[in-house]
Design a protein around this motif. Sequence first.
Motif, short mmCIF file in Angstrom:
data_model
loop_
_atom_site.label_atom_id
_atom_site.label_comp_id
_atom_site.label_asym_id
_atom_site.label_seq_id
_atom_site.Cartn_x
_atom_site.Cartn_y
_atom_site.Cartn_z
N LEU A 111 -24.60 84.40 -31.24
CA LEU A 111 -25.82 83.75 -30.77
C LEU A 111 -25.51 82.51 -29.94
CD1 LEU A 111 -27.75 83.70 -34.18
CD2 LEU A 111 -27.96 85.44 -32.39
N ARG A 112 -26.48 82.11 -29.11
CA ARG A 112 -26.45 80.80 -28.45
C ARG A 112 -27.61 79.99 -29.03
NH1 ARG A 112 -24.56 77.98 -24.18
NH2 ARG A 112 -25.94 76.41 -23.26
N LEU A 113 -27.31 78.80 -29.56
CA LEU A 113 -28.30 77.96 -30.22
C LEU A 113 -28.53 76.67 -29.43
CD1 LEU A 113 -27.02 78.28 -33.92
CD2 LEU A 113 -28.68 79.72 -32.72
N GLN A 114 -29.80 76.35 -29.22
CA GLN A 114 -30.14 75.12 -28.49
C GLN A 114 -31.56 74.70 -28.86
OE1 GLN A 114 -29.50 76.94 -24.61
NE2 GLN A 114 -31.71 77.04 -24.23
N ASN A 115 -31.84 73.39 -28.71
CA ASN A 115 -33.21 72.92 -28.89
C ASN A 115 -33.49 71.74 -27.96
OD1 ASN A 115 -32.32 70.49 -30.09
ND2 ASN A 115 -32.55 71.29 -32.17
N SER A 116 -34.74 71.35 -27.90
CA SER A 116 -35.14 70.26 -27.01
C SER A 116 -35.37 68.96 -27.76
CB SER A 116 -36.42 70.65 -26.26
OG SER A 116 -37.45 71.02 -27.16
N SER A 117 -34.98 68.91 -29.04
CA SER A 117 -35.16 67.70 -29.84
C SER A 117 -34.09 66.67 -29.52
CB SER A 117 -35.10 68.06 -31.33
OG SER A 117 -35.09 66.91 -32.13
N SER A 118 -34.42 65.43 -29.78
CA SER A 118 -33.43 64.35 -29.59
C SER A 118 -32.75 64.00 -30.91
CB SER A 118 -34.11 63.11 -29.02
OG SER A 118 -35.14 62.65 -29.89
N VAL A 119 -33.24 64.57 -32.04
CA VAL A 119 -32.68 64.19 -33.34
C VAL A 119 -32.36 65.38 -34.24
CG1 VAL A 119 -33.76 61.91 -33.35
CG2 VAL A 119 -35.02 63.88 -34.25
N ASP A 120 -33.09 66.48 -34.13
CA ASP A 120 -32.93 67.59 -35.06
C ASP A 120 -31.77 68.50 -34.68
OD1 ASP A 120 -35.07 66.97 -36.78
OD2 ASP A 120 -36.50 67.85 -35.35
N ALA A 121 -31.11 69.02 -35.72
CA ALA A 121 -30.04 69.99 -35.51
C ALA A 121 -30.63 71.38 -35.27
CB ALA A 121 -29.12 70.03 -36.72
N THR A 122 -29.91 72.20 -34.54
CA THR A 122 -30.39 73.58 -34.35
C THR A 122 -30.37 74.34 -35.67
OG1 THR A 122 -28.16 74.33 -33.78
CG2 THR A 122 -29.60 73.67 -31.96
N VAL A 123 -29.38 74.03 -36.52
CA VAL A 123 -29.26 74.70 -37.82
C VAL A 123 -29.08 73.65 -38.90
CG1 VAL A 123 -27.98 76.38 -39.21
CG2 VAL A 123 -28.10 76.66 -36.73
N SER A 124 -29.89 73.75 -39.95
CA SER A 124 -29.69 72.89 -41.11
C SER A 124 -29.54 73.76 -42.34
CB SER A 124 -30.86 71.91 -41.29
OG SER A 124 -32.04 72.59 -41.65
N ALA A 125 -28.65 73.37 -43.25
CA ALA A 125 -28.43 74.09 -44.49
C ALA A 125 -28.36 73.09 -45.63
CB ALA A 125 -27.14 74.91 -44.41
N SER A 126 -28.93 73.45 -46.76
CA SER A 126 -28.99 72.52 -47.88
C SER A 126 -28.77 73.25 -49.20
CB SER A 126 -30.34 71.80 -47.91
OG SER A 126 -31.40 72.73 -48.04
N GLY A 127 -28.72 72.45 -50.27
CA GLY A 127 -28.60 73.03 -51.61
C GLY A 127 -27.32 73.81 -51.81
N ASN A 128 -27.45 74.97 -52.45
CA ASN A 128 -26.27 75.81 -52.73
C ASN A 128 -26.05 76.89 -51.68
OD1 ASN A 128 -25.66 74.52 -55.21
ND2 ASN A 128 -27.25 75.70 -56.26
N SER A 129 -26.63 76.71 -50.52
CA SER A 129 -26.48 77.72 -49.48
C SER A 129 -25.07 77.70 -48.89
CB SER A 129 -27.52 77.50 -48.37
OG SER A 129 -27.35 76.22 -47.79
N HIS A 130 -24.67 78.85 -48.38
CA HIS A 130 -23.37 79.00 -47.72
C HIS A 130 -23.62 79.60 -46.34
CE1 HIS A 130 -19.03 80.85 -47.76
NE2 HIS A 130 -19.18 79.91 -46.84
N LEU A 131 -23.22 78.88 -45.31
CA LEU A 131 -23.44 79.29 -43.92
C LEU A 131 -22.11 79.60 -43.27
CD1 LEU A 131 -25.25 79.50 -41.33
CD2 LEU A 131 -24.83 77.04 -41.02
N THR A 132 -22.05 80.75 -42.56
CA THR A 132 -20.87 81.04 -41.76
C THR A 132 -21.29 81.20 -40.30
OG1 THR A 132 -20.98 83.46 -41.98
CG2 THR A 132 -19.80 82.27 -43.70
N LEU A 133 -20.42 80.77 -39.43
CA LEU A 133 -20.65 80.88 -37.98
C LEU A 133 -19.53 81.70 -37.37
CD1 LEU A 133 -21.57 77.15 -37.15
CD2 LEU A 133 -23.14 79.04 -37.61
N ASP A 134 -19.89 82.64 -36.52
CA ASP A 134 -18.90 83.46 -35.84
C ASP A 134 -19.44 83.79 -34.45
OD1 ASP A 134 -16.98 85.26 -35.00
OD2 ASP A 134 -17.08 86.53 -36.79
#
Length: 466
Positions: free
Chosen positions: A327-350
Amino acid sequence: MSDTSPILSMPYIQPAQAQKHVTHNDALSLLDSIVQLVVLSADQSAPPSTAVDGDRYVVAANGQGDWAGQSGNIAVFLDASWRFIAPLAGWSAYARDINTNVVFDGAVWAGQQPELNNLPGLGIGTSFDGYNKLAVSSDAVLLNHAGGGHQLKVNKSGQGDTASLLFQTGYGGRAEMGTAGSDDFTLKVSADGSSWVEALRVDAASGRIQTAVAGWREILTAPRSYYVDQSLGNDGNDGLSAGAGAFASIAKGVEAAMSIDTGGHDITLKLADGTYSLVQPVEVDCALTGGGWLVIEGNTGTPDLVVIDAPDQAFIIAKGDVSLYGLRLQNSSSVDATVSASGNSHLTLDSVNFGDAGGHVALRGARLTLGGVCGIDGDAGYHLHLSDGARFEGNGQTVTLTGTPDFVDAFCVCSHTSIARFAGQSFAGSATGTRYDLSANAVIDSGAVVLPGDVAGTTQTGAVYV
């Protein structure tokens, strides 16, 4: 003319015979002994000591005492003595001690097996009728194995007929399961025996489960893919085929994945090429039921062909195992991340490329692992922001920076006991901005890897950079 009858050997009265009553009474006595033959036992070898007139026995093998030499014969006690009658093959007697008919086959007496084939019906504890040819009235019915297992078979003539189990109350149907009117397996219920509601259907061809009752979940037996195509798809589809059969939105694909039991298998959302302009973030607020990974997959060969563009956050992951791939990830925010993860979640990027954004990835207590090479060609406040015990594993992968992206805050912001491990990872290309910002007992294990940026990093309040 013979003096006796040919079958029972009863004496005939002879012409001019004196005392004819003797012969006649002897014949009657013989008939009295063998007609409607009921014996006290067919398994006794010695005569009883308390016999009375009319007692009858079948002498068992090895006759003893007064029965010696009479094995197999019928012993009748008459006038204080035993009379013996030789049976003919086919004679039957009812043995009272075992409540069973025994039959003489010409050599021995044996228990009679009733003929049970082609009966008009059978009632056990009740009566059968013209429709219920087998009827049982009992507290329970046991169908036991005769070896390793047991099968109960309900057969029907054709696909349109019915093979089912019907459960009744007061002889009114309340639940039925089986194949009724088709070869699909169905479960239906009724409150009154006349109006029925189908609760469950299992398709005979595909095994797919359909239900009108909320809360029922399909259980997977293999990994599943759902397709998303914003141009050709429709959220009213089942999403199981590409193109016109696909969903139109990523959010609908996530909803479909959350509605089933994975049985431990992964679910993949396959996104067609195109730009997905999100109005609301795609939220994953719980783990997949049954376990497994939720994989959101774009174009793994050319990630820039599947663009996720958002006004603020594109993905919010609160729980579960989620992989973003191609994927290509982008946003128009000046502060927010394109991806946020919290708690016991597990995120992988490839194979994920990051464009301009307020931030690329923000972790709060969550875990991030690089599963493959990724790229950065857009400016952001930060690439990684870890807080509240978050963990990052570079996993030896390469991140390629194109066009000298700028990081306003720092490439990696790490705080509050979070740990980022870059050891073994490599970066190709260059960037501007602060390399890292460490605070509140956080740790960066660089493994001598120089993080992207042109300004040295900072550490404070117990943080460690090694």
